[in-house]
Design an enzyme around this catalytic site. Structure first.
Site, PDB file in Angstrom:
ATOM      1  N   GLU A 134     -10.392  -2.349   4.025  1.00 20.81           N
ATOM      2  CA  GLU A 134      -9.088  -1.932   4.700  1.00 20.81           C
ATOM      3  C   GLU A 134      -8.785  -0.776   4.034  1.00 20.81           C
ATOM      4  OE1 GLU A 134      -6.234  -5.905   4.782  1.00 20.81           O
ATOM      5  OE2 GLU A 134      -6.602  -5.254   2.966  1.00 20.81           O
ATOM      6  N   ASP A 166       0.741  -1.354   0.079  1.00 18.85           N
ATOM      7  CA  ASP A 166       0.084   0.059  -0.269  1.00 18.85           C
ATOM      8  C   ASP A 166       0.750   1.208   0.090  1.00 18.85           C
ATOM      9  OD1 ASP A 166      -1.363  -2.021   0.836  1.00 18.85           O
ATOM     10  OD2 ASP A 166      -2.260  -1.105   2.770  1.00 18.85           O
TER      11      ASP A 166
HETATM   12  C1  FRU Z   1      -3.728  -3.744   2.873  1.00 17.47           C
HETATM   13  C2  FRU Z   1      -3.183  -4.065   4.026  1.00 17.47           C
HETATM   14  C3  FRU Z   1      -3.551  -3.137   5.209  1.00 17.47           C
HETATM   15  C4  FRU Z   1      -2.243  -3.446   6.177  1.00 17.47           C
HETATM   16  C5  FRU Z   1      -1.316  -3.523   5.207  1.00 17.47           C
HETATM   17  C6  FRU Z   1      -0.141  -4.214   5.624  1.00 17.47           C
HETATM   18  O1  FRU Z   1      -3.158  -3.976   1.592  1.00 17.47           O
HETATM   19  O2  FRU Z   1      -3.630  -5.550   4.504  1.00 17.47           O
HETATM   20  O3  FRU Z   1      -4.861  -3.404   5.657  1.00 17.47           O
HETATM   21  O4  FRU Z   1      -2.266  -2.157   6.824  1.00 17.47           O
HETATM   22  O5  FRU Z   1      -1.654  -4.244   3.949  1.00 17.47           O
HETATM   23  O6  FRU Z   1       0.882  -4.573   4.921  1.00 17.47           O
END
Ligand code: FRU
Length: 598
Positions: free
Chosen positions: A310, A140
């Site tokens: 998320e 992300d």
């Molecule tokens: C989304 C996610 C988020 C988390 C991150 C962990 O892709 O699962 O919810 O903060 O990636 O790397």
């Protein structure tokens, strides 16, 4: 007596091996599954051989700060995929790195070397004009903000492998959202846990007390014990951060496990935090960015079901360029539960009263921001004057760690401006790549348009670099079906199929990864928000390993990864049914200098 004999046995069992690298000595002392590596010399990095199919070994520099835990690294057991740099403590004298969990016969021990400048192999799939980390794993985008003429992009980062793990915040910055400069890691995994996704704001009024213009970053600390929200601030425009001693600043009141990805934004004289909590978002309010109060939640039963929420974001935008007031757009990234499986971005339009979100549409209605399989974790920059810019991670959790691009893995989709428009009595979001992209045009030419009847085709060798923007208009006679095919000399292809009701993208013959069903799956997007009457305006951005298709100024978009053996160099139009008119085709080659290695 027993202790003394044990000591003798263990000294006998301990094996020594030494390697030389860049004028340094590396001494490896193995003791069962533990190893102590001593480096003499002043190199900045110990290069670690990685084998992705191997297990995780715990690695820690002896002099690391107390809050730095051992990193989990897939050190090579019996073969080597690539090398990645492990930073050595600064200063003179021998440096010791301890390893735990790898036996003495592993190939890793004979393949360590030191360097000041990691040399990474040439990568066929490194995009030309999309942001990527220099090396290592990225997911992300995090903490994006704009200040003093620079855009800052942080990202979920594992510097010690091209698979997920050891979550840090990597950092790049840019003046134009396209030429990215790579910076040292901004936030390191610590003893509170992995540094998960989050956001950053600039505190111009110093309400936080961290200093006027401090950059205040919010992230989730993730550990076996659970997830909570923490903050860190920076007084040097986001280059280095100090973690707040009062962390965590928000904990879940009901012990929910998936409780993460805080996005903070200004609302009147307050600050609001929206975060994902399982199948909903929760809102918190603060006057000083340190103390947060719960104000409401939204989302249970809304949108695609079932799906885990998320990386949320909430932005207020003008509708129809301001002719129809303002609306709030709540962005929610879902995984699993995406439109074609795995990860995807959905959104809701409605109102925000400072406490919670009120959706305009019924719970079961889902609006997707992008219909491709590789558009996830899209969130916006904070502090951009006059426009709202979103950026997504260009991959899908279904196969992200399998794509053939190591020693880096993953790119971001193009930065895109978000707008709202009304259609059929509802409000929708459009996204168009930022206009800064026109500065990358290195060459441009236009081919005349043409009409085709069923059974006819027209092939043009238009492209040679595989990184370009293609623009043309397509008018279809009622019930016609047009296939637009990008092909290369290896016989690979990617097809766009327009049939007047939907646009489909078929990458099942596009090269590597197509042996996976979840990758080869054909995706399609409804064309009902676009104008059949004027024809469909198509803008296609092609890079070495991706395609981003925008119809009618981004009212519809499809983003997908591609791994062809060589660039697509020709464009073929085939009418399957009815007839079609294709307007003039403009090809703009897009070029950018190489990214700097941080
Ligand atoms: C989304 C996610 C988020 C988390 C991150 C962990 O892709 O699962 O919810 O903060 O990636 O790397």
């Amino acid at each position: 007596m027993r202790n003394i004999s044990l000591f003798i046995v263990s000294v006998l069992l301990m094996s020594l091996c030494s390697c030389k690298g860049a004028g340094e000595d590396i001494l490896v002392e193995n003791d069962g599954d533990n190893a102590k590596v001593t480096v003499t010399g002043r190199s900045r990095y110990l290069m670690l051989p990685i084998q992705e199919s191997s297990w995780e070994v715990r690695v820690r520099a002896e002099e690391a700060a107390a809050d730095v835990p051992a990193m989990d690294i897939r050190l090579a057991n019996d073969s080597i995929d690539y090398w990645l740099p492990f930073p050595l403590p600064e200063g003179r004298g021998p440096k010791v790195v301890n390893f735990s969990g790898l036996w003495e016969g592993a190939v890793a021990w004979k393949s360590l070397y030191c360097t000041d400048k990691p040399e990474l192999p040439a990568e066929a799939y490194r995009p030309v004009y999309h942001h990527t980390p220099s090396y290592g794993w990225m997911n992300d985008p995090n903490g994006m903000f704009f200040k003093d003429g620079r855009y800052h992009l942080y990202y979920q980062y594992n510097p010690y492998g091209c698979t997920w793990g050891n979550m840090h915040w990597g950092h790049s910055s840019s003046e134009d959202l396209l030429h990215w400069e790579s910076h040292p890691v901004a936030l390191q995994r610590d003893t509170l846990g992995h540094i998960y996704s989050g956001s950053a704001v600039v505190d111009y009024d110093n309400v936080s007390g961290f200093g006027e213009g401090a950059v205040v970053a919010f992230y989730t600390a993730h550990s076996e014990a659970g997830e909570s929200q923490c903050l860190a601030w920076s007084n040097d425009n986001g280059l280095t951060f100090t973690k707040y001693s009062g962390n965590p600043v928000v904990v879940s009141s009901d012990g929910i496990r998936d409780f993460r990805d805080p996005k903070v934004f200004r609302y009147g004289d307050k600050w609001v935090m929206v975060l994902a909590a399982n199948y909903e978002v929760r809102f918190y309010s603060s006057a000083n960015l340190r103390d947060w109060e719960y104000t409401g939640c939204f989302g249970k039963g809304y949108g695609a079901q079932p799906s885990l929420w998320e990386c949320p974001d909430l932005v207020q935008l003008p509708v129809d360029d301001g002719h129809n007031g303002m609306k709030w757009m709540l962005i929610v990234n879902v995984n699993p539960g995406g439109v074609f499986g795995g990860s995807a971005t959905e959104y809701f339009i409605g109102e925000f009263d400072g406490k919670t979100f009120i959706c305009d549409t019924p719970a079961q209605q889902t609006k997707w921001l992008d219909y491709g399989k590789d558009h996830y974790a899209a969130v916006t920059f904070s502090g951009t004057p006059d426009r709202t810019i979103a950026m997504a991670w260009m991959s899908n959790w279904q196969y992200a760690d399998k794509v053939p691009s190591a020693p880096f893995r993953s790119a971001n989709a193009l930065p895109r401006e978000l707008k709202l428009f009304s259609c059929n009595g509802q409000v929708y979001a459009s996204q168009t790549p930022v206009p800064e992209l026109s500065s990358l045009i290195s060459n441009s030419y236009t081919a005349d348009g043409f009409s085709l009847q069923a059974g006819q085709d027209n092939k043009a060798s238009l492209l040679d670099k595989g990184s370009c923007k293609l623009s043309f208009n397509v008018r279809l006679e009622d019930k016609s079906c047009l296939e637009i095919c990008l092909v290369n000399l290896s016989g690979e292809s990617v097809s766009l199929i327009l049939d007047g009701t939907k646009l489909s993208l078929d990458r099942s013959h596009s090269g590597m990864m197509t042996d996976r069903d979840d990758f080869s799956q054909v995706v399609s997007a409804p064309l009902d928000l676009c104008s059949a009457f004027d024809g469909y305006d198509m803008d296609i951005y092609l890079d070495r390993s991706s395609i981003e298709v925008f119809v009618d100024g981004g009212k519809l978009s499809i983003t997908e990864l591609l791994f062809p053996a060589e660039p697509f160099n020709a464009l073929e139009f085939i009418v399957r049914n009815g007839s079609a008119h294709i307007g003039d085709i403009t090809v703009r080659e897009l070029a950018l200098g190489p990214q700097r290695i941080g």
